[in-house]
Write a protein that holds these residues in place. Structure first.
Motif, PDB file in Angstrom:
ATOM      1  N   VAL A  77       9.793  46.597  17.688  1.00 44.64           N
ATOM      2  CA  VAL A  77      11.020  46.815  18.467  1.00 44.64           C
ATOM      3  C   VAL A  77      11.029  48.197  19.115  1.00 44.64           C
ATOM      4  CG1 VAL A  77      13.544  46.855  18.424  1.00 44.64           C
ATOM      5  CG2 VAL A  77      12.301  45.233  16.962  1.00 44.64           C
ATOM      6  N   PHE A  78      11.058  49.248  18.297  1.00 43.04           N
ATOM      7  CA  PHE A  78      11.297  50.582  18.830  1.00 43.04           C
ATOM      8  C   PHE A  78      10.105  51.149  19.598  1.00 43.04           C
ATOM      9  CE2 PHE A  78      14.824  50.232  15.967  1.00 43.04           C
ATOM     10  CZ  PHE A  78      15.818  51.010  16.538  1.00 43.04           C
ATOM     11  N   GLU A  79       8.886  50.944  19.113  1.00 43.55           N
ATOM     12  CA  GLU A  79       7.725  51.469  19.847  1.00 43.55           C
ATOM     13  C   GLU A  79       7.601  50.821  21.227  1.00 43.55           C
ATOM     14  OE1 GLU A  79       4.896  53.916  19.234  1.00 43.55           O
ATOM     15  OE2 GLU A  79       6.791  54.629  18.415  1.00 43.55           O
ATOM     16  N   PRO A  80       7.628  49.480  21.341  1.00 41.04           N
ATOM     17  CA  PRO A  80       7.583  48.900  22.694  1.00 41.04           C
ATOM     18  C   PRO A  80       8.759  49.338  23.567  1.00 41.04           C
ATOM     19  CG  PRO A  80       7.111  47.228  21.036  1.00 41.04           C
ATOM     20  CD  PRO A  80       7.588  48.447  20.299  1.00 41.04           C
ATOM     21  N   ALA A  81       9.943  49.482  22.964  1.00 37.37           N
ATOM     22  CA  ALA A  81      11.128  49.839  23.740  1.00 37.37           C
ATOM     23  C   ALA A  81      11.084  51.263  24.272  1.00 37.37           C
ATOM     24  CB  ALA A  81      12.383  49.658  22.890  1.00 37.37           C
ATOM     25  N   MET A  82      10.282  52.127  23.637  1.00 36.07           N
ATOM     26  CA  MET A  82      10.208  53.524  24.064  1.00 36.07           C
ATOM     27  C   MET A  82       8.930  53.845  24.842  1.00 36.07           C
ATOM     28  SD  MET A  82      12.968  55.100  23.394  1.00 36.07           S
ATOM     29  CE  MET A  82      12.489  56.822  23.531  1.00 36.07           C
ATOM     30  N   GLN A  83       8.172  52.812  25.211  1.00 30.76           N
ATOM     31  CA  GLN A  83       7.066  53.027  26.133  1.00 30.76           C
ATOM     32  C   GLN A  83       7.626  53.198  27.545  1.00 30.76           C
ATOM     33  OE1 GLN A  83       3.830  53.364  24.980  1.00 30.76           O
ATOM     34  NE2 GLN A  83       4.950  53.264  23.031  1.00 30.76           N
ATOM     35  N   ALA A  96      13.757  53.429  26.840  1.00 30.13           N
ATOM     36  CA  ALA A  96      13.121  54.652  27.342  1.00 30.13           C
ATOM     37  C   ALA A  96      14.004  55.392  28.343  1.00 30.13           C
ATOM     38  CB  ALA A  96      11.776  54.323  27.979  1.00 30.13           C
ATOM     39  N   ALA A  97      14.714  54.649  29.191  1.00 30.31           N
ATOM     40  CA  ALA A  97      15.553  55.298  30.198  1.00 30.31           C
ATOM     41  C   ALA A  97      16.709  56.057  29.554  1.00 30.31           C
ATOM     42  CB  ALA A  97      16.088  54.249  31.174  1.00 30.31           C
ATOM     43  N   ILE A  98      17.204  55.561  28.403  1.00 29.15           N
ATOM     44  CA  ILE A  98      18.349  56.188  27.742  1.00 29.15           C
ATOM     45  C   ILE A  98      17.919  57.389  26.907  1.00 29.15           C
ATOM     46  CG2 ILE A  98      20.278  55.805  26.145  1.00 29.15           C
ATOM     47  CD1 ILE A  98      20.080  52.822  26.869  1.00 29.15           C
ATOM     48  N   PHE A  99      16.896  57.187  26.048  1.00 33.12           N
ATOM     49  CA  PHE A  99      16.524  58.221  25.074  1.00 33.12           C
ATOM     50  C   PHE A  99      15.266  58.995  25.463  1.00 33.12           C
ATOM     51  CE2 PHE A  99      18.873  54.992  22.624  1.00 33.12           C
ATOM     52  CZ  PHE A  99      19.867  55.783  22.084  1.00 33.12           C
ATOM     53  N   ILE A 117      13.892  62.497  23.726  1.00 30.94           N
ATOM     54  CA  ILE A 117      12.974  62.279  22.609  1.00 30.94           C
ATOM     55  C   ILE A 117      11.554  61.982  23.081  1.00 30.94           C
ATOM     56  CG2 ILE A 117      13.081  59.757  22.234  1.00 30.94           C
ATOM     57  CD1 ILE A 117      13.739  60.433  19.266  1.00 30.94           C
ATOM     58  N   GLY A 118      11.378  61.785  24.398  1.00 29.74           N
ATOM     59  CA  GLY A 118      10.066  61.501  24.948  1.00 29.74           C
ATOM     60  C   GLY A 118       9.757  60.023  24.959  1.00 29.74           C
ATOM     61  N   THR A 119       8.655  59.672  25.558  1.00 25.61           N
ATOM     62  CA  THR A 119       8.189  58.283  25.585  1.00 25.61           C
ATOM     63  C   THR A 119       6.727  58.248  25.173  1.00 25.61           C
ATOM     64  OG1 THR A 119       7.607  58.470  27.937  1.00 25.61           O
ATOM     65  CG2 THR A 119       9.808  57.623  27.411  1.00 25.61           C
ATOM     66  N   GLY A 120       6.201  57.030  25.047  1.00 23.84           N
ATOM     67  CA  GLY A 120       4.799  56.880  24.667  1.00 23.84           C
ATOM     68  C   GLY A 120       4.624  56.713  23.169  1.00 23.84           C
ATOM     69  N   ALA A 121       3.396  56.882  22.696  1.00 25.76           N
ATOM     70  CA  ALA A 121       3.063  56.647  21.287  1.00 25.76           C
ATOM     71  C   ALA A 121       3.893  57.539  20.371  1.00 25.76           C
ATOM     72  CB  ALA A 121       1.584  56.897  21.045  1.00 25.76           C
ATOM     73  N   GLY A 122       4.551  56.937  19.394  1.00 19.28           N
ATOM     74  CA  GLY A 122       5.336  57.681  18.405  1.00 19.28           C
ATOM     75  C   GLY A 122       6.784  57.885  18.782  1.00 19.28           C
ATOM     76  N   ALA A 123       7.161  57.684  20.044  1.00 19.44           N
ATOM     77  CA  ALA A 123       8.538  57.939  20.476  1.00 19.44           C
ATOM     78  C   ALA A 123       9.507  56.935  19.848  1.00 19.44           C
ATOM     79  CB  ALA A 123       8.632  57.890  21.991  1.00 19.44           C
ATOM     80  N   GLY A 124       9.103  55.681  19.751  1.00 11.32           N
ATOM     81  CA  GLY A 124       9.961  54.675  19.127  1.00 11.32           C
ATOM     82  C   GLY A 124      10.196  54.976  17.664  1.00 11.32           C
ATOM     83  N   MET A 125       9.148  55.396  16.963  1.00 14.78           N
ATOM     84  CA  MET A 125       9.317  55.768  15.560  1.00 14.78           C
ATOM     85  C   MET A 125      10.230  56.980  15.431  1.00 14.78           C
ATOM     86  SD  MET A 125       5.547  55.117  13.833  1.00 14.78           S
ATOM     87  CE  MET A 125       4.520  55.632  15.205  1.00 14.78           C
ATOM     88  N   ALA A 126      10.131  57.913  16.367  1.00 13.35           N
ATOM     89  CA  ALA A 126      10.995  59.100  16.333  1.00 13.35           C
ATOM     90  C   ALA A 126      12.461  58.712  16.505  1.00 13.35           C
ATOM     91  CB  ALA A 126      10.576  60.086  17.420  1.00 13.35           C
TER      92      ALA A 126
END
Length: 420
Positions: free
Chosen positions: A366-372, A378-381, A385-394
């Motif tokens: 959920v979160f990793e794909p959503a924050m790519q 990604a547009a909101i956060f 918090i950044g995007t790409g690898a690890g951003a969803g976990m963050a």
């Protein structure tokens, strides 16, 4: 405190070795899978048997020699480490082997920890309970300073096999010091009933004891909610850092060492100070401080943020943990602490296991794909918090950290908890 400190030193050595092995296994699993779920499952399989067998472990601690049970726990952990070492040397080590070893170790580690906790009340007067509990945190965070730094350096030099060998040596120290320490057994209270209680009564004793005391029940609920939220973040901690740093084990080790330094400072202060007179205040303030620090940590993307945030977070845990432990030690009679503490462990670890079980799939699916880049979150956060690898976990880590703070705020609104 003298005999306790001798025991504590041996256990501290063992904790350093075990933490080094845990760090090595974390890197090995991540390099093999690159999935947060795989690391979360390692923590879950460690917790699951502890939940299932904690009530029985509590009965054993109240009935059997606590020193003997601690020795058995150390011995089994050493044998499991030896098995992992042999599998690694022969190039047959697989992830499922580690899960099985974690599950077996979880069983005996549960018995050992219950015996260790219950031994505190028989080794010293009540005025030293907070100090003894803070020393346990000092050992844990001291290991967190030494182990990641050493393991991060040694991982590339001697590999996991060499680190497992060091762990085996520390078990020898722990068992040797344990043999030399006398641990008094509590007096067995005579059973007023003409027959021995039924096994079901024994297993449910701790739960009934807590439910009959509203302040302990409120404390248990608060602790359980705290660790549910905490362990969602804990499952993501290492993979989040590794993903955001290109699998840099030294950076992960540096951050873990910063955590250890914060914990050591907090534990040292509590050991000298003795903790707050109103222990529940130390518990709630510690939770709030940890939650706020972890929120800052989640939004960081560099060591300049991660290190001070992690230091501040870990600084709070000895305060909240020693306050919590001192309340239980003072309010629960020594002769029943094994069963009551086992019930506490079941509830808290069940909440923890649920957090661990959902964290990995939520992060990976959920979160990793959503924050790519282009993801629906990604547009909101992304801007903060950044995007790409690890951003969803963050992002998920930040949500869990907010949960920690809200548990603390809610605790102040609960009269039964304030009376604990």
């Amino acid at each position: 405190m003298q005999k306790f400190i001798q025991l504590w030193l041996g256990q501290t050595a063992s904790m350093i070795g075990s933490a080094m092995s845990g760090f090595a296994l974390t890197i090995w699993i991540w390099e093999s899978t690159s999935q947060a779920t795989a690391l979360a499952l390692l923590m879950f399989f460690t917790q699951l048997p502890r939940i299932l067998l904690a009530p029985v472990a509590g009965i054993l601690v109240d009935r059997w020699n606590r020193k003997f049970l601690m020795a058995i726990g150390d011995a089994v952990s050493a044998l499991l480490t030896l098995a992992i070492l042999l599998l690694y040397i022969s190039q047959n080590l697989q992830i499922w082997h580690i899960y099985v070893a974690a599950a077996v170790n979880g069983i005996f580690d549960q018995i050992q920890q219950l015996a260790y906790s219950a031994a505190i009340a028989t080794m010293m007067p009540e005025k030293h309970y907070s100090r003894a509990s803070s020393l346990s945190f000092l050992a844990n965070y001291g290991a967190s300073i030494i182990a990641p730094t050493l393991a991060g350096i040694l991982y590339s030099a001697i590999g996991p096999g060499g680190i497992f060998t060091i762990d085996l040596a520390t078990f020898t120290i722990a068992i040797g010091t344990l043999v030399c320490v006398k641990i008094p057994q509590p007096a067995i209270v005579p059973n007023p009933q003409p027959t021995r209680p039924h096994l079901l009564q024994e297993l449910s004793f701790g739960f009934r004891y807590i439910v009959q005391r509203p302040s302990l029940l409120a404390l248990l609920v608060s602790v359980s909610l705290f660790w549910f939220a905490h362990d969602i973040g804990a499952a993501l901690y290492s993979p989040m850092i590794l993903a955001r740093t290109g699998n840099n084990a030294r950076i992960l080790g540096t951050i873990l060492s910063a955590a250890g330094a914060g914990g050591v400072l907090g534990a040292s202060i509590v050991s000298i100070w003795g903790g707050p007179k109103r222990r529940i205040r130390g518990f709630l303030l510690g939770m709030a401080g940890a939650g706020l620090s972890k929120i800052v940590f989640a939004f960081g993307q560099a060591l300049s943020i991660w290190i001070p945030a992690q230091f501040c977070s870990s600084f709070n845990f000895p305060i909240l943990g020693s306050s919590n432990e001192a309340i239980w030690l003072a309010k629960v009679a020594p002769e029943v602490q094994g069963r009551v503490f086992a019930t506490r462990a079941v509830i808290v670890q069940l909440a923890s296991a649920i957090g661990l079980l959902i964290a990995g799939p939520l992060a990976d699916r959920v979160f990793e794909p959503a924050m790519q880049p282009g993801g629906f979150l990604a547009a909101i956060f992304g801007p903060i918090i950044g995007t790409g690898a690890g951003a969803g976990m963050a992002l998920l880590y930040a949500i869990s950290a907010l949960g920690l703070f809200l548990v603390a705020v809610g605790g102040y609104a609960c009269r039964q908890l304030r009376d604990a």
